[in-house]
Design an enzyme around this catalytic site. Structure first.
Site, short mmCIF file in Angstrom:
data_model
loop_
_atom_site.label_atom_id
_atom_site.label_comp_id
_atom_site.label_asym_id
_atom_site.label_seq_id
_atom_site.Cartn_x
_atom_site.Cartn_y
_atom_site.Cartn_z
N HIS A 121 -3.46 19.45 4.68
CA HIS A 121 -4.65 18.85 4.91
C HIS A 121 -5.75 19.95 4.36
O HIS A 121 -5.79 20.85 4.90
CB HIS A 121 -5.00 18.57 6.25
CG HIS A 121 -6.19 17.76 6.53
ND1 HIS A 121 -6.69 16.47 6.35
CD2 HIS A 121 -7.60 18.33 6.69
CE1 HIS A 121 -7.89 16.06 6.48
NE2 HIS A 121 -8.45 17.22 6.85
N CYS A 122 -6.42 19.62 3.23
CA CYS A 122 -7.55 20.49 2.82
C CYS A 122 -8.99 20.19 3.35
O CYS A 122 -9.52 19.12 3.10
CB CYS A 122 -7.57 20.22 1.37
SG CYS A 122 -8.63 21.61 0.48
N ILE A 123 -9.67 21.22 4.02
CA ILE A 123 -10.89 20.58 4.62
C ILE A 123 -12.11 20.93 3.55
O ILE A 123 -13.16 20.35 3.39
CB ILE A 123 -11.44 21.88 5.70
CG1 ILE A 123 -11.31 23.00 4.95
CG2 ILE A 123 -10.46 21.66 6.75
CD1 ILE A 123 -11.90 24.31 5.96
#
Length: 441
Positions: A186-188
């Protein structure tokens, strides 16, 4: 000079801390100084501040900071995306009006081509993709993409939240509240999970951002260099090393290093003077930060070469630690549990990958017919099937009793202690080119 040194130290420090924040948690840096600094910043220092805050304010400050940090890192919101795109926008708005008239037409056209790309690829990475998220409508198709390797992924496991069988290589994201196909992470920075369907856009984002930053630094250099050289020629006598350091021994190594440092800082100060913070400051920031997305891109190219995702790299790292502890055992799969027939072209119209592989002990399998998602281990369109089974024991002795899901497919008394990942098949590694093709889906 002190002002220039302060700016340089600040930019370099921010760049180093950003690098540690990005890469320090990766398994490759687990036992390195980068991993130590990451644990120091993320674990030890916050723990010490928490202890101090408990004594002074009964934990009010750290509780508030913890809630803010959890919101930024573990909740779905566009704050970081806005910051990232805002930083690009503000930087471009600062530097382009200053240097635009100093650039040739070809440079101006290249800027107009490169500048929109991070916005485009951020949007493509962040938008909801039906190939990335697993739901009841596409679950049957998702089950047929990848086989269970019985090392990282086992059949028959149900997602406790989504309430359906977990496809191989998938993972449930607590932030996106859904299972993700071929989950990477998951990439912020894009406020989304990266997996099958949007991973290629993330790679494109890293590449385009790296090129844009490097090109921005290059433009600042070529636009301001003539002005800086004219300024230095006009005021050269004020910048000569011997004038500012009278009595220095020019033959000493320490003096030579001081001289190099002097002229380096001098030229930075001249660039800042002729270009100001709007041009020179943004150019310097771009120069020092462009290795960050480039380094992350190189890491993901390594993952593609190795046939794994970021999520899987952590799993393999755990197995490597178990092997170092002597508690990992490698077994062989029974041949009667494997599919060994070769697909014909008519049987395999969906996904005709080549049979090249870095793992020589794998078996080609055919494209399956339609299979209901309720089946425990449906056939897949993947051209390889692993013949290895990896287990760990608590006492470091060979496994005496195996779970039914392993016992039903493993050869009896085939488990032997394994000490290296090189001895274990990675069924998801098809060879570098086919890995690229698969990652681009």
């Amino acid at each position: 000079m002190a002002f220039v040194e302060t700016i340089g130290i600040f930019v370099i420090t921010v760049s180093l801390l950003t690098f540690v924040a990005f890469f320090g948690r990766l398994p490759a840096f687990r036992n390195t100084p980068i991993g130590f600094v990451h644990r120091l910043l993320i674990v030890h220092i916050p723990s010490g501040l928490r202890t101090l805050d408990l004594k002074l304010t009964n934990g009010r400050i750290t509780n508030g900071s913890s809630r803010l940090g959890h919101h930024l890192m573990h909740d779905k919101h566009p704050t970081v995306v806005i910051f990232f795109l805002g930083l690009i926008t503000i930087s471009a708005a600062f530097i382009l009006p200053v240097i635009w008239s100093l650039l040739g037409l070809h440079h101006q056209l290249i800027v107009l081509f490169l500048l929109p790309q991070p916005y485009l690829f951020t949007y493509l990475s962040a938008r909801r993709n039906p190939d990335t998220y697993i739901n009841e409508l596409n679950h049957a198709d998702q089950m047929r993409h990848y086989p269970y390797d019985r090392i990282l992924y086992y059949p028959g496991k149900t997602c406790s939240t989504c309430k359906f069988l977990k496809p191989a290589r998938s993972k449930h994201c607590s932030i996106c509240k859904t299972c993700v196909s071929r989950m990477d992470h998951h990439c912020i920075w894009v406020n989304n999970c990266l997996g099958r369907g949007n991973y290629r856009w993330f790679l494109s984002l890293l590449l385009s951002t790296s090129i844009l930053l490097a090109y921005g630094a290059h433009l600042a250099y070529i636009a301001l260099t003539p002005l800086a050289e004219d300024h230095y020629t006009k005021y050269e006598r004020w910048y000569v090393f011997e004038r500012t350091n009278p009595g220095s021994d020019l033959s000493a190594w320490s003096t030579y290093l001081s001289m190099r440092s002097h002229y380096f800082i001098t030229y930075i100060s001249i660039y800042l003077e002729v270009g100001g913070l709007r041009a020179s400051g943004v150019g310097l920031l771009a120069l020092l930060t462009w290795p960050l997305p480039l380094g992350l891109l190189i890491y993901h190219i390594y993952l593609i070469w190795a046939g794994m995702t970021t999520n899987e790299s952590s799993k393999w790292a755990d197995w490597r630690d178990d092997m170092a502890d002597g508690v990992a055992f490698l077994g062989q799969r029974r041949e009667d549990t494997m599919r060994t027939s070769y697909p014909t072209e008519s049987q395999h119209p969906i996904h005709p990958l080549s049979f090249t592989s870095s793992s020589s002990s794998t078996t080609p399998i055919p494209t399956p017919p339609e299979t209901p998602p309720e089946e425990e281990e449906p056939p897949t369109t993947w051209p390889l099937e692993s013949r290895h089974i990896l287990v760990r024991t608590l006492n470091g002795l060979p496994p005496q009793s195996l779970p039914s899901r392993i016992k039903s497919v493993a050869k009896e008394d085939s488990f032997e202690r394994v000490g290296s990942l090189a001895a274990v098949e990675n069924v998801y590694d098809l060879g570098f080119w086919d890995n690229i093709v698969e990652a681009w889906k």
